[in-house]
Scaffold this motif. Structure first.
Motif, PDB file in Angstrom:
ATOM      1  N   GLU A 150       0.844  -1.211   0.000  1.00  0.00           N
ATOM      2  CA  GLU A 150       0.000   0.000   0.000  1.00  0.00           C
ATOM      3  C   GLU A 150       0.874   1.255   0.000  1.00  0.00           C
ATOM      4  O   GLU A 150       0.592   2.220  -0.712  1.00  0.00           O
ATOM      5  CB  GLU A 150      -0.908  -0.018   1.233  1.00  0.00           C
ATOM      6  CG  GLU A 150      -1.910   1.108   1.276  1.00  0.00           C
ATOM      7  CD  GLU A 150      -2.885   0.937   2.422  1.00  0.00           C
ATOM      8  OE1 GLU A 150      -4.099   0.839   2.137  1.00  0.00           O
ATOM      9  OE2 GLU A 150      -2.445   0.924   3.608  1.00  0.00           O
ATOM     10  N   ARG A 208       2.227   1.723  -3.557  1.00  0.00           N
ATOM     11  CA  ARG A 208       1.235   2.194  -4.520  1.00  0.00           C
ATOM     12  C   ARG A 208       0.937   3.692  -4.333  1.00  0.00           C
ATOM     13  O   ARG A 208       0.869   4.444  -5.300  1.00  0.00           O
ATOM     14  CB  ARG A 208      -0.043   1.364  -4.374  1.00  0.00           C
ATOM     15  CG  ARG A 208       0.036  -0.023  -5.008  1.00  0.00           C
ATOM     16  CD  ARG A 208      -1.301  -0.731  -4.941  1.00  0.00           C
ATOM     17  NE  ARG A 208      -1.685  -1.026  -3.563  1.00  0.00           N
ATOM     18  CZ  ARG A 208      -2.930  -1.228  -3.163  1.00  0.00           C
ATOM     19  NH1 ARG A 208      -3.908  -1.122  -4.014  1.00  0.00           N
ATOM     20  NH2 ARG A 208      -3.177  -1.518  -1.900  1.00  0.00           N
ATOM     21  N   ILE A 265       1.616   7.026  -6.794  1.00  0.00           N
ATOM     22  CA  ILE A 265       0.601   8.041  -7.126  1.00  0.00           C
ATOM     23  C   ILE A 265       1.150   9.451  -6.848  1.00  0.00           C
ATOM     24  O   ILE A 265       1.012  10.372  -7.660  1.00  0.00           O
ATOM     25  CB  ILE A 265      -0.684   7.787  -6.313  1.00  0.00           C
ATOM     26  CG1 ILE A 265      -1.365   6.493  -6.754  1.00  0.00           C
ATOM     27  CG2 ILE A 265      -1.662   8.970  -6.467  1.00  0.00           C
ATOM     28  CD1 ILE A 265      -2.529   6.073  -5.869  1.00  0.00           C
ATOM     29  N   GLU A 276      -5.870   1.399  -7.694  1.00  0.00           N
ATOM     30  CA  GLU A 276      -4.933   2.533  -7.623  1.00  0.00           C
ATOM     31  C   GLU A 276      -5.552   3.810  -8.135  1.00  0.00           C
ATOM     32  O   GLU A 276      -5.339   4.909  -7.581  1.00  0.00           O
ATOM     33  CB  GLU A 276      -3.666   2.203  -8.421  1.00  0.00           C
ATOM     34  CG  GLU A 276      -2.546   3.211  -8.192  1.00  0.00           C
ATOM     35  CD  GLU A 276      -1.230   2.735  -8.762  1.00  0.00           C
ATOM     36  OE1 GLU A 276      -0.571   3.577  -9.429  1.00  0.00           O
ATOM     37  OE2 GLU A 276      -0.855   1.583  -8.537  1.00  0.00           O
ATOM     38  N   GLU A 334      -6.009   7.470  -6.323  1.00  0.00           N
ATOM     39  CA  GLU A 334      -5.548   8.726  -6.946  1.00  0.00           C
ATOM     40  C   GLU A 334      -6.688   9.721  -7.034  1.00  0.00           C
ATOM     41  O   GLU A 334      -6.528  10.913  -6.729  1.00  0.00           O
ATOM     42  CB  GLU A 334      -4.978   8.438  -8.327  1.00  0.00           C
ATOM     43  CG  GLU A 334      -4.413   9.692  -8.996  1.00  0.00           C
ATOM     44  CD  GLU A 334      -3.719   9.374 -10.323  1.00  0.00           C
ATOM     45  OE1 GLU A 334      -3.090  10.306 -10.891  1.00  0.00           O
ATOM     46  OE2 GLU A 334      -3.778   8.224 -10.775  1.00  0.00           O
TER      47      GLU A 334
END
Length: 424
Positions: free
Chosen positions: A14, A17, A21, A105, A109
């Motif tokens: 996490e 990711r 972003i 994802e 974002e």
């Protein structure tokens, strides 16, 4: 502007990711796996979006409440299970968004960008709210100022009305003492807590006329010799300077300690002259407030206004009295001139009478005497001549009275007809 993102999570996948972003959107990224460290960092740094993994937060309600109490305006995203009750409670307490643990994802974002916009909007709204509060406060302050101004304006209007009433009242008064009494009455309306006296000045002697707040019986015999500097050290300032005199603690003042005015105003006083041009008519004396002789400007303005109008009124009354006296003198002088002119005319008439009447009378008298001597044996003729001589003497007597007349007077000869009174 660079935005800062903070993550509370122990899930390295996490973390990676969300890092990607932030990197793609040029956001600064921080993360912690302890709630306490996360909390301390949040309150000391400017964070735009804070992302919370619900597995590491014990009490989201207490957390967000403490954060808001400290003035932190970050937008919060919560990551949790698919539990409707939890979702509702989390969003209700102030979290911006709620994502499930298995979010995509692009969902994260989108949530981060939305949270940034929410933060920016919140800041703008907060700024607008702050500005509105400031404007409201300014308007409130202005309203208070206007209310105070309105109150002051009302007081000013009332004072001017009071001054107008005072002027109207004293215009009907001619005596100085009555004007001074009315003056004290009006001054006491503004100086209710002070002692006041009014004095009259006459031939370098100052007399107490009336008072407020002091027993008049105590003051009835008070007077000051203005030529005696020990009795009246204010005389020079009042009579020559035409200025007010302020004395604080007169009993401790070397100049005033021995003056009887200290008995009336032991707390101190201000003495104002009542004058117009070069003539001082009296004074108004007001006690100080426990050694403080300061009075508000509006009260002093009122006092000076009625003192000025009282002075002008006294001046006008004195001027009217002098004018009336002058008119009476002129009337007497005019009457004297008329009498003098009458006497002058009578004197001329007397000369004419003596010339035009006494000369023929003298001739008649001489001729009568000649006839009387020539016909002295004619008894009837003698009686006629004696009668002529007696009437000549009577006419002579009348012309002498006319010539010696000192005043012109008339007496009734017939109803509606007068004749010159020559006396007996």
């Amino acid at each position: 502007m660079v935005y800062q993102i903070l993550l509370l999570s122990e899930n390295l996948d996490e973390v990676r990711r969300i890092y990607n972003i932030c990197k793609n959107n040029q956001f600064f990224f921080y993360f912690f796996d302890k709630e306490e460290i996360f909390f301390n960092f949040l309150i000391h740094e400017r964070i735009d979006v804070a992302i919370v993994n619900g597995n590491l937060m014990g009490d989201p309600l207490a957390f967000i409440s403490e954060i808001r109490n400290r003035g932190i305006d970050s937008s919060f995203i919560y990551i949790g299970d698919r539990d409707p009750d939890t979702i509702r409670s989390i969003l209700r307490v102030g979290f911006y968004d709620y994502l499930y643990h298995n979010y995509e994802e692009d969902e994260m974002e989108h949530a981060i960008v939305g949270a940034i916009d929410n933060k920016r909007m919140y800041v703008n709204i907060k700024m607008i709210s702050s500005n509105l509060e400031k404007i409201n406060q300014e308007l409130s302050d202005k309203a208070k100022e206007l209310e105070l101004d309105k109150t002051r304006l009302k007081e000013i209007i009332n004072r001017f009305r009071l001054i107008e009433t005072f002027i109207r009242e004293i215009s009907l008064i001619s005596e100085l003492d009555l004007i001074l009494s009315r003056l004290v009455e009006y001054v006491s309306r503004e100086f209710k807590s002070n002692k006041i006296i009014a004095t009259r000045i006459d031939a370098y002697t100052e007399y107490v006329v009336t008072s407020y707040g002091i027993d008049s019986e105590i003051l009835k015999d008070y007077k000051w010799d203005l030529k005696d500097i020990k009795a009246s050290p204010w005389a020079e300032s009042i009579l020559n300077g035409k200025v007010s005199v302020e004395v604080i603690n007169p009993l401790d003042n070397v100049w005033y300690a021995n003056s009887s005015i200290s008995n009336i105003f032991p707390e101190g006083f201000i003495k104002y002259p009542i004058f117009y041009e070069n003539e001082v008519y009296g004074t108004i004396v007001i006690s100080c407030n426990e050694g403080d002789c300061y009075f508000p400007e509006d009260k002093i303005f009122f006092l000076k206004q009625i003192l000025e109008h009282a002075s002008i009124q006294i001046y006008n009354k004195n001027l009217q009295a002098k004018l009336s006296k002058t008119i009476e003198q002129l009337k007497d002088y005019q009457q004297q001139l008329i009498e003098k002119e009458k006497l002058s005319t009578l004197a001329k008439v007397a000369v004419s009478v003596n010339h035009e009447i006494n000369n023929p009378l003298c001739a008649i008298s001489l001729n009568a005497e000649i006839i009387k001597r020539r016909y002295k044996n004619d008894e009837n003729l003698q009686k006629l001549i004696d009668a002529i001589l007696n009437n000549v003497a009577l006419i002579n007597k009348i012309t002498n009275k006319f010539a010696n007349l000192k005043k012109v007077a008339f007496k009734e000869y017939l109803p509606g007809i007068e004749m010159l009174d020559l006396g007996d």
